[in-house]
Motif scaffolding. Structure first.
Motif, mmCIF file in Angstrom:
data_model
loop_
_atom_site.group_PDB
_atom_site.id
_atom_site.type_symbol
_atom_site.label_atom_id
_atom_site.label_comp_id
_atom_site.label_asym_id
_atom_site.label_seq_id
_atom_site.Cartn_x
_atom_site.Cartn_y
_atom_site.Cartn_z
ATOM 1 N N ALA A 7 0.803 -1.182 0.132
ATOM 2 C CA ALA A 7 -0.020 -0.097 -0.069
ATOM 3 C C ALA A 7 0.855 1.220 -0.108
ATOM 4 O O ALA A 7 2.053 1.435 0.492
ATOM 5 C CB ALA A 7 -0.933 -0.037 1.165
ATOM 6 N N GLY A 8 0.312 2.239 -0.705
ATOM 7 C CA GLY A 8 1.198 3.534 -0.586
ATOM 8 C C GLY A 8 0.328 4.725 -0.479
ATOM 9 O O GLY A 8 -1.013 4.539 -0.515
ATOM 10 N N LEU A 9 0.726 5.886 0.101
ATOM 11 C CA LEU A 9 -0.090 6.970 0.395
ATOM 12 C C LEU A 9 0.770 8.201 -0.108
ATOM 13 O O LEU A 9 1.905 8.278 0.367
ATOM 14 C CB LEU A 9 -0.529 7.076 1.796
ATOM 15 N N TYR A 10 0.403 9.327 -0.842
ATOM 16 C CA TYR A 10 1.008 10.389 -1.026
ATOM 17 C C TYR A 10 0.794 11.460 0.173
ATOM 18 O O TYR A 10 -0.444 11.563 0.470
ATOM 19 C CB TYR A 10 0.486 11.028 -2.356
ATOM 20 N N ARG A 11 1.775 11.616 0.868
ATOM 21 C CA ARG A 11 1.507 12.706 1.835
ATOM 22 C C ARG A 11 0.859 13.768 1.743
ATOM 23 O O ARG A 11 0.070 14.230 2.427
ATOM 24 C CB ARG A 11 2.900 12.785 2.433
ATOM 25 N N GLY A 12 1.025 14.559 0.715
ATOM 26 C CA GLY A 12 0.525 15.765 0.540
ATOM 27 C C GLY A 12 -0.824 15.626 0.271
ATOM 28 O O GLY A 12 -1.799 16.525 0.787
ATOM 29 N N THR B 168 -4.374 7.098 -2.014
ATOM 30 C CA THR B 168 -3.797 5.858 -1.640
ATOM 31 C C THR B 168 -3.745 5.026 -3.052
ATOM 32 O O THR B 168 -4.507 5.343 -3.970
ATOM 33 C CB THR B 168 -4.562 5.463 -0.579
ATOM 34 N N TYR B 169 -2.884 3.992 -2.950
ATOM 35 C CA TYR B 169 -3.095 2.880 -3.934
ATOM 36 C C TYR B 169 -2.629 1.749 -3.281
ATOM 37 O O TYR B 169 -1.891 1.748 -2.213
ATOM 38 C CB TYR B 169 -2.106 3.088 -5.030
#
Length: 122
Positions: free
Chosen positions: A49-54, A58-59
């Motif tokens: 899983a990933g998350l763009y902080r700004g 999510t993906y």
């Protein structure tokens, strides 16, 4: 420089739930993405899983869609909520951070935690 530290692993029965936490220290605002990865014995490390902080976008890997949720608690803390756990989810789970922008969602992660073990029994 960023140092993620993850926690929350343990042993659970199939169908159970677990929440992993990742707390990052250092140059937090240099982080582009947070990510969760896992590696099972005899297998290569894979992105989960990933998350763009700004933006908070999510993906997920196809294998965990609908079961796992990555979220941000605040600027330096992210969670991985895991539901409906299966034995095949058993692995060492790592939190990572990327300060490089990449067109490949699982690439560019240069900062890694020590790992936390998740074991799911049938």
């Amino acid at each position: 420089q960023v140092q993620p530290v993850e926690s929350g692993g343990g042993s659970v029965q199939a169908g159970g739930s677990l929440r992993l936490s990742c707390v990052a220290s250092g140059l937090i605002y240099s982080i582009d993405r947070y990510g969760w990865f896992r590696q099972a014995p005899g297998k290569e490390r894979e992105g989960v899983a990933g998350l763009y902080r700004g933006s908070g976008v999510t993906y997920y890997a196809d294998s965990v869609k609908g079961r796992f949720t990555i979220s941000r608690h605040n600027v330096n803390t992210v969670y991985l909520e895991m539901n409906s756990l299966k034995p095949e989810d058993t692995a060492m789970y790592y939190c990572a951070a990327a300060d490089r922008i990449s067109s490949q969602q699982w690439a560019g992660f240069d900062y890694w935690g020590q790992g936390t073990q998740v074991t799911v029994s049938s």
